[in-house]
Design a protein around this motif. Structure first.
Motif, PDB file in Angstrom:
ATOM      1  N   LEU A  70       0.820  -1.210   0.000  1.00 23.05           N
ATOM      2  CA  LEU A  70       0.000   0.000   0.000  1.00 23.05           C
ATOM      3  C   LEU A  70       0.859   1.267   0.000  1.00 23.05           C
ATOM      4  N   ASN A  71       2.007   1.223   0.700  1.00 22.43           N
ATOM      5  CA  ASN A  71       2.859   2.409   0.801  1.00 22.43           C
ATOM      6  C   ASN A  71       3.793   2.556  -0.381  1.00 22.43           C
ATOM      7  N   VAL A 104      -5.994  -0.364  -5.342  1.00 21.70           N
ATOM      8  CA  VAL A 104      -6.707   0.749  -4.745  1.00 21.70           C
ATOM      9  C   VAL A 104      -7.587   0.116  -3.676  1.00 21.70           C
ATOM     10  N   VAL A 105      -7.643   0.723  -2.507  1.00 22.00           N
ATOM     11  CA  VAL A 105      -8.537   0.187  -1.487  1.00 22.00           C
ATOM     12  C   VAL A 105      -9.942   0.702  -1.789  1.00 22.00           C
ATOM     13  N   VAL A 106     -10.898  -0.211  -1.927  1.00 21.88           N
ATOM     14  CA  VAL A 106     -12.276   0.202  -2.189  1.00 21.88           C
ATOM     15  C   VAL A 106     -13.176  -0.298  -1.059  1.00 21.88           C
ATOM     16  N   ARG A 170     -20.716  -0.353  -8.309  1.00 21.30           N
ATOM     17  CA  ARG A 170     -20.151   0.991  -8.384  1.00 21.30           C
ATOM     18  C   ARG A 170     -19.123   1.140  -7.273  1.00 21.30           C
ATOM     19  N   LEU A 171     -17.884   1.432  -7.658  1.00 22.57           N
ATOM     20  CA  LEU A 171     -16.829   1.649  -6.673  1.00 22.57           C
ATOM     21  C   LEU A 171     -16.292   3.055  -6.919  1.00 22.57           C
ATOM     22  N   GLY A 172     -16.638   3.989  -6.031  1.00 19.91           N
ATOM     23  CA  GLY A 172     -16.311   5.377  -6.289  1.00 19.91           C
ATOM     24  C   GLY A 172     -17.173   5.844  -7.440  1.00 19.91           C
ATOM     25  N   SER A 173     -16.573   6.495  -8.441  1.00 16.05           N
ATOM     26  CA  SER A 173     -17.409   6.999  -9.531  1.00 16.05           C
ATOM     27  C   SER A 173     -17.410   6.052 -10.729  1.00 16.05           C
ATOM     28  N   TYR A 204      -8.563   5.313 -11.940  1.00 19.37           N
ATOM     29  CA  TYR A 204      -8.344   5.897 -10.626  1.00 19.37           C
ATOM     30  C   TYR A 204      -7.152   6.855 -10.610  1.00 19.37           C
ATOM     31  N   GLN A 205      -6.863   7.483 -11.756  1.00 16.49           N
ATOM     32  CA  GLN A 205      -5.847   8.536 -11.841  1.00 16.49           C
ATOM     33  C   GLN A 205      -4.502   8.119 -11.247  1.00 16.49           C
ATOM     34  N   ARG A 206      -4.028   6.951 -11.635  1.00 18.63           N
ATOM     35  CA  ARG A 206      -2.746   6.509 -11.096  1.00 18.63           C
ATOM     36  C   ARG A 206      -1.600   6.688 -12.089  1.00 18.63           C
TER      37      ARG A 206
ATOM     38  N   SER B  59     -15.043   8.677  -1.735  1.00 15.08           N
ATOM     39  CA  SER B  59     -16.068   7.632  -1.656  1.00 15.08           C
ATOM     40  C   SER B  59     -15.527   6.269  -2.069  1.00 15.08           C
ATOM     41  N   ILE B  60     -14.391   6.228  -2.749  1.00 18.82           N
ATOM     42  CA  ILE B  60     -13.801   4.929  -3.078  1.00 18.82           C
ATOM     43  C   ILE B  60     -13.399   4.265  -1.777  1.00 18.82           C
ATOM     44  N   ASN B  61     -12.692   5.005  -0.959  1.00 21.61           N
ATOM     45  CA  ASN B  61     -12.260   4.530   0.345  1.00 21.61           C
ATOM     46  C   ASN B  61     -11.520   5.672   1.022  1.00 21.61           C
ATOM     47  N   THR B  63      -8.706   5.726   2.314  1.00 21.04           N
ATOM     48  CA  THR B  63      -7.263   5.760   2.070  1.00 21.04           C
ATOM     49  C   THR B  63      -6.923   6.451   0.754  1.00 21.04           C
ATOM     50  N   ASN B 157       7.154   6.414   5.211  1.00 22.71           N
ATOM     51  CA  ASN B 157       7.292   5.182   4.435  1.00 22.71           C
ATOM     52  C   ASN B 157       6.421   5.220   3.180  1.00 22.71           C
ATOM     53  N   ILE B 158       5.821   6.374   2.901  1.00 22.54           N
ATOM     54  CA  ILE B 158       5.043   6.508   1.674  1.00 22.54           C
ATOM     55  C   ILE B 158       5.672   7.537   0.741  1.00 22.54           C
ATOM     56  N   SER B 236     -17.819  13.453 -10.285  1.00 26.82           N
ATOM     57  CA  SER B 236     -16.455  13.896 -10.578  1.00 26.82           C
ATOM     58  C   SER B 236     -15.553  12.672 -10.398  1.00 26.82           C
ATOM     59  N   TYR B 238     -13.423  12.358  -8.308  1.00 22.68           N
ATOM     60  CA  TYR B 238     -13.195  12.204  -6.867  1.00 22.68           C
ATOM     61  C   TYR B 238     -14.502  12.447  -6.136  1.00 22.68           C
ATOM     62  N   GLU B 239     -15.326  11.429  -6.058  1.00 23.55           N
ATOM     63  CA  GLU B 239     -16.573  11.597  -5.313  1.00 23.55           C
ATOM     64  C   GLU B 239     -16.273  11.474  -3.832  1.00 23.55           C
TER      65      GLU B 239
END
Lengths: 389, 388
Positions: A70-71, A104-106, A170-173, A204-206, B59-61, B63, B157-158, B236, B238-239
């Motif tokens: 994750l980090n 991505v954490v959902v 639906r996960l986020g948008s 997810y804009q990565r 809203s995804i999470n 984190t 660490n990130i 958007s 980023y909801e």
């Protein structure tokens, strides 16, 4: 010997006269053993899920110092450099068996509590299936490249709602179609959602960033070859460990739960010990005349001691068995999930191992032994004259 | 000899038995009180949550980060009194295993939104005005032996800086405490840094924030505020998802699993055990004394008095053992406090735990005492004397 047998038989035959107390003892030992085994089943199940996931011949590559996927963050350039490294198995077309991944954490909705919980939505590359032992699609098909399609792990389907094959979520948008369900035989990957890495980066804009690269190691030398290469390549700053090691590090936190649970069981055992002691004490009390009579007609103190002790041990052992059976019937195989080292849910099945059953029985026997000790001594040393006066 | 002395004497006529019973009751209440307190400590975050404080996350999470521009838009929503943003830094101090929970934030706004977080006026001013100031929570500072005025590096660490380094240098210029009267003694085990100091140096993920904490005018506008915010960013990339601080905390705790159920099962198991042990022993104890009770009756003791005496014995046993157990739990908690203080805060057994404990003792003594008390009350003198 015959005396001992006779006394023991007498003791056991008279249990129905003290049915209530004997049952209470059996049940209290059963509950103590059940608490201990319950915690052990929880920990074993969790540990097994993590340990089975880690393979000795797969290396996981993270950015130096990041400790967890994750980090971590790796660029496309890093990934290209890694894929040219020695020590990695190559297929027939000389391509490395590797998968650059990110997740991505959902939020998923847990069936049990109806609350949101973290799930990893992992973007993988082609090699991903070959890097997970026992990967099989149990339903549906693989996601298509470039499409917003998901395959879900079996554990996710079990513990979370809305992940049936064929449905959309639906996960986020973003709206995803679930096209398949996979299994890796109950490992931690069964708690994940998979899609193509490129799709995930886009939606997810990565950008072109990844978090980890998994590679198949070429023999036992593979890991050190890979590590040497990365160390001598100034453009790379990486941590490279086997996947087995990676998951073993993550399982550490859970051991605290087991030690707390087992400590609780020990404290409860003291209570049950007091109960067993009490029962045996009453047992001796009720038969004081009888024991004294036997002793008077020539039965030894030893046989009275052993007879009482065996009764106590028997009650405790039955209790232990009842506790173990109850845990097995109720909890073994039960599905549960908790927050794992990757800050996401790990779905696992509780599992009662033979070795924990043995620990449970040992605890039960201890309760019987120490609970019966003082009453047995008393039985062996009943003052004959006083009783018969 | 009054009835109480009689009860006491009866209870301890078989010393070993009485002591064993007391031990088993004590252990059950020890487990009860210890777990009740642990559970309370785990839920401390939820309990100290302010009713008019909301949290906005992706809203995804939670984190996943949000664009920094959202902060000003959220602040201008009607009903929002104040808002602060925060970002997870993933900090560690000296060793990677030594986590040093650090948030990058706007100091003034953060301290406004969390009024229970206190520091002296001078330190507060220093924190707000010094770019490289780090405000460290009391417990975190103690744990790492950090004091005011120290210059310390905190690593992430990130994140890394543009120059490739992962270490941010700070001057510790404020030590924060949680105001003790906000309910429980929550440990201040985190540190705060200036968002600008963090953001400017970032090699990636610039101009993003982790979450926004909002103070609303009043609880009654909570729903409207959270709906307005989430609708503002709907559709958007980023909801957002806005919920009360308490709901957010509860959802996070429930991710660990059903801890409440697990603890109830353990406490339940402990109580069923003593219920059976105490229950059967009380029946036995009264059975042994049937002749005596018959003597009492012969002497003219009215049946209700006999009932009360037996019942009283059971009450005495349960309350004595129960409070011993709770006292033992308090002792154990005092012992582990120096070790656990920085993680869970200063623990002690609450009045709630005592109250429910007393109810449990009452229940236990009623269940175990009623049957023997009735049978004692209904002893028939003739039958009893026929026994030997």
């Amino acid at each position: 010997m015959r005396q001992t047998l006779a006394v023991t038989a007498l003791n056991i035959k008279s249990i129905p006269q003290r049915l209530g107390m004997s049952l209470a003892t059996v049940m209290s030992v059963a509950l103590v053993v059940a608490v201990m085994l319950g915690f052990m089943a929880l920990t074993n199940g969790f540990a097994a899920t993590l340990n089975n996931a880690g393979s000795e011949d797969v290396a996981i590559i993270l950015r130096a110092g990041s400790q967890a996927e994750l980090n971590s963050g790796l660029s496309r350039d890093d990934v290209v450099l890694i894929e040219t490294a020695p020590g990695i198995v190559r297929d027939a077309e000389d391509r490395p068996v590797s998968s650059a991944e990110l997740y991505v954490v959902v939020d998923g909705i847990k069936r049990s509590s109806q609350t949101e919980a973290n799930l990893p939505l992992r973007g993988v590359e082609e090699g991903a299936e070959r890097l997970r032992q026992g990967f099989t699609l149990v339903e549906g098909r693989m996601f298509a490249p470039g499409a917003a399609e998901l395959i879900v792990g079996e554990g996710v389907g079990r513990e979370f709602q809305g992940f049936d094959v064929g449905s959309t979520i639906r996960l986020g948008s973003n709206v995803w179609t679930i096209v398949g369900k996979f299994s890796t035989g109950g490992t931690v990957f069964d708690s994940e959602l998979w899609t193509e890495a490129g799709v995930l980066q886009n939606l997810y804009q990565r950008g072109a960033s990844y978090q980890s690269v998994r590679v198949k190691l070429d023999g036992p030398e593979g890991l050190s070859q890979l590590q040497d290469y990365a160390e001598n390549e100034p453009r790379l700053s990486l941590d490279i460990i086997t996947e087995k090691q990676y998951f073993a590090d993550q399982a550490v936190g859970m051991t605290r739960l087991i030690s707390a649970g087992v400590a609780l069981a020990y404290i409860m055992a003291i209570g049950a010990l007091a109960g067993a002691w009490n029962t045996m004490y009453s047992s001796v009390d009720a038969r004081v005349h009888e024991i004294a009579t036997l002793r008077a007609i020539g039965f030894s103190g030893g046989s009275a001691f052993i007879g009482t002790m065996l009764e106590s041990l028997m009650l405790a052992a039955i209790g232990g068995l009842v506790g173990a059976i109850a845990v097995y019937v109720i909890f073994d195989g039960m599905s549960a999930s908790t927050l794992g080292g990757g800050f996401t849910q790990v779905v696992f099945s509780l599992s009662l191992t033979p070795s924990s059953i043995i620990s449970g029985m040992i605890l039960a026997i201890f309760v019987g032994l120490f609970g019966g000790l003082v009453p047995s001594i008393r039985a062996a040393t009943v003052p004959l004259l006083q009783v018969h006066r | 000899m009054n009835d109480l002395t009689l009860m006491w004497k009866n209870l301890f006529r078989k010393k070993t038995r009485a002591i064993l019973l007391l031990i088993s009751i004590m252990i059950a209440f020890f487990i009860y009180a210890a777990l009740f307190t642990m559970n309370g400590a785990l839920n401390a975050g939820v309990q100290s949550a302010k009713a008019n404080r909301l949290v906005t996350v992706n809203s995804i999470n939670f984190t996943v980060s949000l664009p920094f521009a959202y902060y000003n838009r959220v602040k201008s929503v009607e009903g929002v009194v104040d808002a602060a943003h925060a970002s997870w830094f993933g900090g560690y101090y000296k060793e990677p295993v030594n986590q040093f929970q650090t948030f990058a934030t706007d100091p003034e706004a953060y301290l406004n939104v969390y009024p229970e977080l206190i520091t002296s006026p001078e330190e507060r001013a220093a924190f707000i005005n010094t770019r490289d100031c780090l405000a460290v929570g009391r417990e975190l500072a103690t744990m790492n032996q950090i004091s005011l005025g120290d210059r310390i590096p905190v690593m992430s660490n990130i994140f890394s800086k543009q120059d490739g380094s992962r270490s941010w240098e700070f001057e510790v210029c404020a030590i924060m405490d949680y105001e003790p009267e906000t309910g429980r003694d929550v440990p201040a085990n985190f540190a705060l840094m200036h968002y600008d100091y963090y953001n400017e140096a970032l090699a990636f993920n610039r101009d993003m924030l982790g979450w926004i904490v909002i103070l609303t005018e009043d609880v009654s506008v909570n729903d409207a505020v959270s709906r307005t915010i989430d609708e503002m960013f709907a559709n958007s990339p980023y909801e957002t998802e806005t919920s009360t601080e308490a709901a957010f905390g509860e959802a996070f705790l429930s991710q660990l699993g059903n801890i409440g159920l697990m603890l109830s099962l353990v406490v339940g198991a402990a109580f069923v055990t003593i219920l059976m042990i105490v229950g059967t022993t009380m029946v036995l104890a009264i059975n042994e004394r049937i002749k005596e009770i018959a003597v009492f009756k012969t002497l003219g003791f009215p049946a209700p008095r006999i009932f009360r005496m037996v019942m009283g014995e059971s009450l005495l046993l349960c309350f004595f053992g129960g409070f011993l157990g709770i006292a033992a739990a308090q002792g154990a908690i005092t012992l582990i406090n120096p070790v656990m203080k920085n993680v869970l805060g200063e623990l002690s057994i609450s009045w709630d735990a005592m109250g429910y404990g007393a109810l449990l003792m009452l229940g236990l003594s009623l269940i175990t005492g009623l049957l023997p008390a009735f049978s004692a009350m209904n002893v028939r003198i003739v039958t009893a004397f026929g026994k030997h």
